[in-house]
Design an enzyme around this catalytic site. Structure first.
Site, PDB file in Angstrom:
ATOM      1  N   ILE A 205       6.460  21.251  46.173  1.00  0.00           N
ATOM      2  CA  ILE A 205       7.137  22.848  46.200  1.00  0.00           C
ATOM      3  C   ILE A 205       6.726  23.578  44.848  1.00  0.00           C
ATOM      4  CG2 ILE A 205       9.123  22.022  44.381  1.00  0.00           C
ATOM      5  CD1 ILE A 205      10.960  23.412  46.690  1.00  0.00           C
TER       6      ILE A 205
ATOM      7  N   TYR B 167      19.537  11.424  42.249  1.00  0.00           N
ATOM      8  CA  TYR B 167      21.046  11.597  42.584  1.00  0.00           C
ATOM      9  C   TYR B 167      21.455  10.599  43.758  1.00  0.00           C
ATOM     10  CZ  TYR B 167      22.077  14.903  38.826  1.00  0.00           C
ATOM     11  OH  TYR B 167      22.245  15.670  37.716  1.00  0.00           O
TER      12      TYR B 167
ATOM     13  N   ASN C 214      19.964  19.568  36.983  1.00  0.00           N
ATOM     14  CA  ASN C 214      21.145  18.935  36.412  1.00  0.00           C
ATOM     15  C   ASN C 214      21.901  20.106  35.731  1.00  0.00           C
ATOM     16  OD1 ASN C 214      20.681  18.756  33.385  1.00  0.00           O
ATOM     17  ND2 ASN C 214      19.220  17.380  34.240  1.00  0.00           N
TER      18      ASN C 214
ATOM     19  N   ASP D  33      12.635  18.533  39.330  1.00  0.00           N
ATOM     20  CA  ASP D  33      12.869  19.223  38.049  1.00  0.00           C
ATOM     21  C   ASP D  33      11.588  19.367  36.987  1.00  0.00           C
ATOM     22  OD1 ASP D  33      14.258  20.817  36.390  1.00  0.00           O
ATOM     23  OD2 ASP D  33      16.057  19.515  35.842  1.00  0.00           O
TER      24      ASP D  33
ATOM     25  N   THR E 212      18.755  14.069  46.644  1.00  0.00           N
ATOM     26  CA  THR E 212      18.480  12.636  47.433  1.00  0.00           C
ATOM     27  C   THR E 212      17.216  11.742  46.876  1.00  0.00           C
ATOM     28  OG1 THR E 212      16.559  13.476  48.839  1.00  0.00           O
ATOM     29  CG2 THR E 212      18.746  13.835  49.773  1.00  0.00           C
ATOM     30  N   GLY E 213      17.131  12.277  45.632  1.00  0.00           N
ATOM     31  CA  GLY E 213      15.989  11.419  44.780  1.00  0.00           C
ATOM     32  C   GLY E 213      16.978  10.675  43.845  1.00  0.00           C
TER      33      GLY E 213
END
Ligand code: AR6
Length: 172
Positions: A16, A126, A29, A39, A123-124
């Site tokens: 991305i 977390y 977060n 992130d 979906t990683g």
């Protein structure tokens, strides 16, 4: 009503941080002070000014988003979304995840972004199962786009083949 001819939803395999869209969404977060996964990649690619701007925002609750500039990224804006940690599905995770996607589309429209790319939020690290998260993401985006006609292109950016195949099935 959304105009299906003008509002394109697509799934791609890719990083991305490389996308030349108007806005990319970060899976952040609540501190907004960086982390691992997408992130970390976004902060590395944007450069230290992104963290400086994030420090001036005092965090973000789960299910909400905050907008910053993109600095050295090709994208002009970063929409930082705080997805839920998966705790089995009984803690309001679905509504919180949908809220991230809906808020991000609304913020994209507000800053006049015509194109926006999402990672697969939560979906990683977390732990939200991707086969449960993707339908929530696609539904929330489709519903919110109806009130955001200026957003023309939504790119679900998948970092692995399995995530891509789940999105491709949903998008047809
Ligand atoms: N481009 C697109 N997708 C990516 C990229 C990339 N460069 N890198 C990873 N992904 P995650 P979360 C995918 O763990 O589950 C951070 O520490 C990844 O394969 O980044 O929402 C934050 O600070 C997965 O499919 O985000 C939070 O503490 C998806 O992005 C926490 O992780 C999301 O994985 C958030 O966890």
């Amino acid at each position: 009503m959304s105009d299906a001819r003008r509002q394109l939803l697509e799934a791609i395999l890719g990083d991305i941080t490389r996308l030349a869209v108007d806005a990319i969404v970060n899976a952040a977060n609540a501190s907004l002070l960086g982390g691992g996964g997408v992130d970390g990649a976004i902060h590395r690619a944007a450069g230290p000014e992104l963290l400086e701007e994030c420090r001036r925002i005092s965090g973000c609750p789960t299910g909400e988003v905050r907008v910053t500039r993109g600095y050295q990224l090709p994208a002009h804006w970063v929409i930082h979304a705080v997805g839920p940690v998966w705790e089995g599905g009984g803690r309001g995770e679905e509504a919180l995840l949908a809220s991230c996607y809906a808020h991000a589309i609304r913020e994209a429209a507000r800053v006049e972004a015509r194109s926006i790319a999402f990672p697969s939020i939560s979906t990683g690290i977390y732990g939200y199962p991707v086969d449960r998260a993707a339908p929530v993401a696609v539904r929330a985006v489709r519903e919110t786009l109806e009130a955001a006609p200026s957003v023309e292109r939504v790119v679900f950016t998948c970092f692995d083949e399995r995530t891509l195949s789940v999105y491709e099935e949903l998008l047809g």
